[in-house]
Design a protein around this motif. Structure first.
Motif, PDB file in Angstrom:
ATOM      1  N   SER A  46     -40.682  11.128 -13.322  1.00 39.42           N
ATOM      2  CA  SER A  46     -41.993  11.347 -13.936  1.00 39.42           C
ATOM      3  C   SER A  46     -43.007  11.903 -12.941  1.00 39.42           C
ATOM      4  O   SER A  46     -44.160  12.141 -13.294  1.00 39.42           O
ATOM      5  N   PRO A  59     -39.766   3.280 -18.318  1.00 36.88           N
ATOM      6  CA  PRO A  59     -40.546   2.082 -18.645  1.00 36.88           C
ATOM      7  C   PRO A  59     -41.579   2.269 -19.748  1.00 36.88           C
ATOM      8  O   PRO A  59     -41.917   1.306 -20.434  1.00 36.88           O
ATOM      9  N   THR A  60     -42.093   3.504 -19.915  1.00 33.16           N
ATOM     10  CA  THR A  60     -43.173   3.729 -20.874  1.00 33.16           C
ATOM     11  C   THR A  60     -43.031   5.100 -21.529  1.00 33.16           C
ATOM     12  O   THR A  60     -42.330   5.991 -21.021  1.00 33.16           O
ATOM     13  N   LYS A  61     -43.741   5.285 -22.632  1.00 33.25           N
ATOM     14  CA  LYS A  61     -43.788   6.596 -23.276  1.00 33.25           C
ATOM     15  C   LYS A  61     -44.490   7.618 -22.392  1.00 33.25           C
ATOM     16  O   LYS A  61     -44.166   8.816 -22.433  1.00 33.25           O
ATOM     17  N   GLU A  62     -45.444   7.184 -21.598  1.00 28.20           N
ATOM     18  CA  GLU A  62     -46.112   8.104 -20.681  1.00 28.20           C
ATOM     19  C   GLU A  62     -45.123   8.624 -19.631  1.00 28.20           C
ATOM     20  O   GLU A  62     -45.179   9.796 -19.249  1.00 28.20           O
ATOM     21  N   SER A  63     -44.220   7.766 -19.171  1.00 33.28           N
ATOM     22  CA  SER A  63     -43.186   8.221 -18.234  1.00 33.28           C
ATOM     23  C   SER A  63     -42.302   9.284 -18.878  1.00 33.28           C
ATOM     24  O   SER A  63     -41.944  10.282 -18.239  1.00 33.28           O
ATOM     25  N   ARG A  86     -43.200  11.264 -21.358  1.00 36.53           N
ATOM     26  CA  ARG A  86     -44.020  12.465 -21.519  1.00 36.53           C
ATOM     27  C   ARG A  86     -44.074  13.261 -20.223  1.00 36.53           C
ATOM     28  O   ARG A  86     -43.883  14.492 -20.224  1.00 36.53           O
ATOM     29  N   PHE A 106     -35.669  -0.092 -22.131  1.00 38.77           N
ATOM     30  CA  PHE A 106     -37.089  -0.347 -22.383  1.00 38.77           C
ATOM     31  C   PHE A 106     -37.650   0.459 -23.549  1.00 38.77           C
ATOM     32  O   PHE A 106     -38.473  -0.026 -24.307  1.00 38.77           O
ATOM     33  N   LEU A 107     -37.225   1.714 -23.670  1.00 37.84           N
ATOM     34  CA  LEU A 107     -37.892   2.665 -24.550  1.00 37.84           C
ATOM     35  C   LEU A 107     -37.010   2.991 -25.753  1.00 37.84           C
ATOM     36  O   LEU A 107     -36.080   3.782 -25.646  1.00 37.84           O
TER      37      LEU A 107
END
Length: 226
Positions: A86, A109-113, A115, A152-153
């Protein structure tokens, strides 16, 4: 979590390493090679022990992972990039023909990662390049998906398609059910669980290849361009 990567891989895959390599020889040769020209520059995102990138035929090959064991498993003609996917990739703009990733996005870990990772793939691909994403579809694995503690996602073909659209890709083909049974009649392919595949094309290439040996099921296929 990062310090556990080597041990997780050993516990999960060490006894199956030879078998997995044989399976990926079939997968690359009989399906994925159709997306990868032999003069291409290819990056395997979350390359693990190199089952895809070691077996695909390409001129320039990169494997990206945080697992230090990956470098020791990659073939000599594969350049290892040890980094967080990321963050800015260690490749120039518009330098790759193909970015491939298998069973990796669910570990972010996250949707931002996700993206930021997709934006880096978009930046790095040449016009006419291809992004191929293979991974579990939470729509068809609502319980078994969570059997791995580093998942996680959760993603479906629709949520991943939205993420692709928001990062500059355009989905041009989507198959909601794809390859529940083996992708080829060869019984060595043990893909009986649900997976989703996204193959994304960047500008300048309107083709969308497929294989007559593929059989419809619960995996998902998307082809998109920038």
């Amino acid at each position: 979590m990062l310090q556990d990567l080597e041990e997780e891989y050993r516990l999960r895959f060490a006894q199956m390493a030879g078998y997995r390599d044989r399976v990926w020889k079939v997968l690359t040769g009989q399906f994925f090679q159709a997306y990868v020209p032999k003069d291409a520059a290819v990056l395997d995102l979350g390359c693990g022990w190199g089952e895809f990138i070691n077996n695909i035929d390409a001129r320039t090959k990169y494997g990206m992972d945080l697992n230090p064991e990956s470098e020791r498993r990659l073939a000599p003609n594969v350049t290892f990039l040890k980094q967080d996917c990321s963050t800015t990739w260690q490749v120039p703009d518009s330098s790759l023909d193909v970015v491939f990733t298998s069973n990796f996005f669910e570990h972010l870990p996250t949707k931002e990662s996700l993206r930021e990772t997709l934006l880096q793939a978009h930046r790095s691909l040449k016009p006419g390049g291809t992004l191929i994403c293979l991974g579990p579809n939470i729509k068809h694995l609502p319980g078994a998906y969570w059997d791995f503690w580093d998942h996680f996602l959760p993603l479906t073909e629709l949520s991943l398609g939205e993420a692709l659209g928001l990062t500059g890709f355009r989905v041009v083909r989507r198959t909601g059910a794809f390859c529940r049974t083996p992708c080829h009649r060869d019984s060595r392919l043990p893909w009986r669980s649900s997976r989703c595949i996204s193959a994304c094309r960047s500008p300048g290439d309107s083709s969308a290849s497929s294989s007559s040996s593929l059989r419809q099921s619960r995996r998902e296929l998307q082809i998109a361009d920038c």
